[in-house]
Design a protein around this motif. Sequence first.
Motif, PDB file in Angstrom:
ATOM      1  N   LEU A   1       0.830  -1.210   0.000  1.00  0.00           N
ATOM      2  CA  LEU A   1       0.000   0.000   0.000  1.00  0.00           C
ATOM      3  C   LEU A   1       0.867   1.263   0.000  1.00  0.00           C
ATOM      4  CD1 LEU A   1      -2.866  -0.753   2.570  1.00  0.00           C
ATOM      5  CD2 LEU A   1      -3.046  -0.522   0.083  1.00  0.00           C
ATOM      6  N   ARG A   2       2.009   1.163   0.680  1.00  0.00           N
ATOM      7  CA  ARG A   2       2.897   2.318   0.849  1.00  0.00           C
ATOM      8  C   ARG A   2       3.776   2.590  -0.351  1.00  0.00           C
ATOM      9  NH1 ARG A   2       5.652   0.569   5.623  1.00  0.00           N
ATOM     10  NH2 ARG A   2       7.465   0.577   4.261  1.00  0.00           N
ATOM     11  N   LYS A   3       4.193   1.520  -1.055  1.00  0.00           N
ATOM     12  CA  LYS A   3       5.228   1.665  -2.080  1.00  0.00           C
ATOM     13  C   LYS A   3       4.707   1.315  -3.471  1.00  0.00           C
ATOM     14  CE  LYS A   3       9.440   0.530  -1.552  1.00  0.00           C
ATOM     15  NZ  LYS A   3      10.627  -0.349  -1.469  1.00  0.00           N
TER      16      LYS A   3
ATOM     17  N   ARG B   1       4.353  -3.857  -9.826  1.00  0.00           N
ATOM     18  CA  ARG B   1       4.143  -3.638  -8.383  1.00  0.00           C
ATOM     19  C   ARG B   1       5.231  -4.292  -7.532  1.00  0.00           C
ATOM     20  NH1 ARG B   1       0.048  -1.955  -5.759  1.00  0.00           N
ATOM     21  NH2 ARG B   1       1.801  -1.227  -4.549  1.00  0.00           N
ATOM     22  N   GLY B   2       5.940  -5.270  -8.101  1.00  0.00           N
ATOM     23  CA  GLY B   2       6.990  -5.908  -7.305  1.00  0.00           C
ATOM     24  C   GLY B   2       7.929  -6.730  -8.167  1.00  0.00           C
TER      25      GLY B   2
ATOM     26  N   LEU C   1      16.674  -1.210  -9.588  1.00  0.00           N
ATOM     27  CA  LEU C   1      16.114  -1.816  -8.372  1.00  0.00           C
ATOM     28  C   LEU C   1      16.512  -1.015  -7.141  1.00  0.00           C
ATOM     29  CD1 LEU C   1      16.569  -5.717  -8.410  1.00  0.00           C
ATOM     30  CD2 LEU C   1      14.446  -4.407  -8.516  1.00  0.00           C
ATOM     31  N   ARG C   2      17.754  -0.494  -7.159  1.00  0.00           N
ATOM     32  CA  ARG C   2      18.230   0.217  -5.959  1.00  0.00           C
ATOM     33  C   ARG C   2      17.358   1.434  -5.662  1.00  0.00           C
ATOM     34  NH1 ARG C   2      21.339   1.079 -10.026  1.00  0.00           N
ATOM     35  NH2 ARG C   2      21.959   3.160 -10.685  1.00  0.00           N
ATOM     36  N   GLN C   3      16.748   2.025  -6.720  1.00  0.00           N
ATOM     37  CA  GLN C   3      15.863   3.173  -6.475  1.00  0.00           C
ATOM     38  C   GLN C   3      14.522   2.729  -5.901  1.00  0.00           C
ATOM     39  OE1 GLN C   3      15.958   5.004 -10.362  1.00  0.00           O
ATOM     40  NE2 GLN C   3      18.180   5.242 -10.149  1.00  0.00           N
ATOM     41  N   ALA C   4      14.167   1.481  -6.139  1.00  0.00           N
ATOM     42  CA  ALA C   4      12.887   0.974  -5.613  1.00  0.00           C
ATOM     43  C   ALA C   4      13.018   0.547  -4.156  1.00  0.00           C
ATOM     44  CB  ALA C   4      12.402  -0.184  -6.461  1.00  0.00           C
ATOM     45  N   LEU C   5      14.274   0.397  -3.683  1.00  0.00           N
ATOM     46  CA  LEU C   5      14.475  -0.083  -2.317  1.00  0.00           C
ATOM     47  C   LEU C   5      14.260   1.024  -1.293  1.00  0.00           C
ATOM     48  CD1 LEU C   5      17.503  -2.403  -2.972  1.00  0.00           C
ATOM     49  CD2 LEU C   5      15.385  -3.113  -1.834  1.00  0.00           C
TER      50      LEU C   5
END
Length: 291
Positions: free
Chosen positions: A8-10, A265-266, A287-291
């Motif tokens: 929900l948050r990301k 979404r993931g 990916l590092r920006q999604a972390l």
Amino acid sequence: MKIAEIFLRKPTTVSFEIFPPKPDAPFAPVLDAINRLSALRPDFISVTYGAAGVHRGCTMEIAEHIAACGIAALVHLTCIASSPKETDDILEALKERHLRNVLALRGDPPVGDPPFGYPMLAGKIFAKDLVERIKSSGGFCVAAAAYPEGHPECPNRALELFYLKEKIAAGVDFLITQIFFDNAFFYGFLEELDRAAVALPVSAGIMPVFSQKQVERICALCGASIPKKLRLLMDKYGHSQDEMQKAGLEYASLQIEDLLEHNVRGVHLYTMNRPELAEFLVANTKLRQAL
Ligand code: FAD
């Protein structure tokens, strides 16, 4: 923390899968792998349970170690060879350990004789039944498996989607997919869900190829296809583990960049207990920006 809340948050979650050591193998390398994976601060780490119906031990202990590292743990649980009482006991044990995220799976029948003393429930029980049991137990966030290329046992796509919708309706919070090496399968699957008015988050299962033999074995088991582009890479580099791993990481990086451009979404990395693969992909993709 419940993983549904993270979704929900990301906009995009990043997660890893690991598996417990075989009964005769040491525990420490798996714990080391978790420590290294946790240092990347993923949104969750999942831990498999009794793959192929065997080696059920220590999933819970490993999940506790993940949680102790400050990362949400997703505990895989299967039902094909478990009595209802055994499932209930496991759910109680998970509650006692504050492990509240479960990936509810049917599992596959073990090869050979059922090892656990219970009658095999093949053909009589499905993941949907486990989802219902977990939900009625209360307080769990429940994930389920999905198959962008179709599950090997279901020849009819429309029927598979029907069963998936039933499973979701039983109380699934998010889906994680089987591995795929061609993103077109994933996008096609998302469109199918969209047409079926299914709106829950789906995490894309990506496995960096590091060994030709391993990937061929896994694909034969799970029904994922090997696209021509990857087959050519395996023909060229399969003779050398180092070169195959390099090419496999490059291939997975391109898949991941494309998925992120499509605002998935993931991304769920099947790490095969090799933290160096996840470290490379986090360092060398967005990916590092999604972390
Ligand atoms: P289900 O959702 O029950 O589906 C199984 C088959 O039955 C499908 O073909 C489906 O279409 C069909 N079906 C569903 N409902 C019905 C119905 N009412 N009537 C008739 N047919 C029906 N295995 C392990 O042992 N341990 C693990 O830790 C593990 N982790 C996994 C993680 C992920 C992300 C994935 C994708 C798979 C994992 N597996 C694991 C493998 C999984 O257990 C197998 O793929 C298994 O064959 C199917 O499990 P499922 O939960 O998808 O089953």
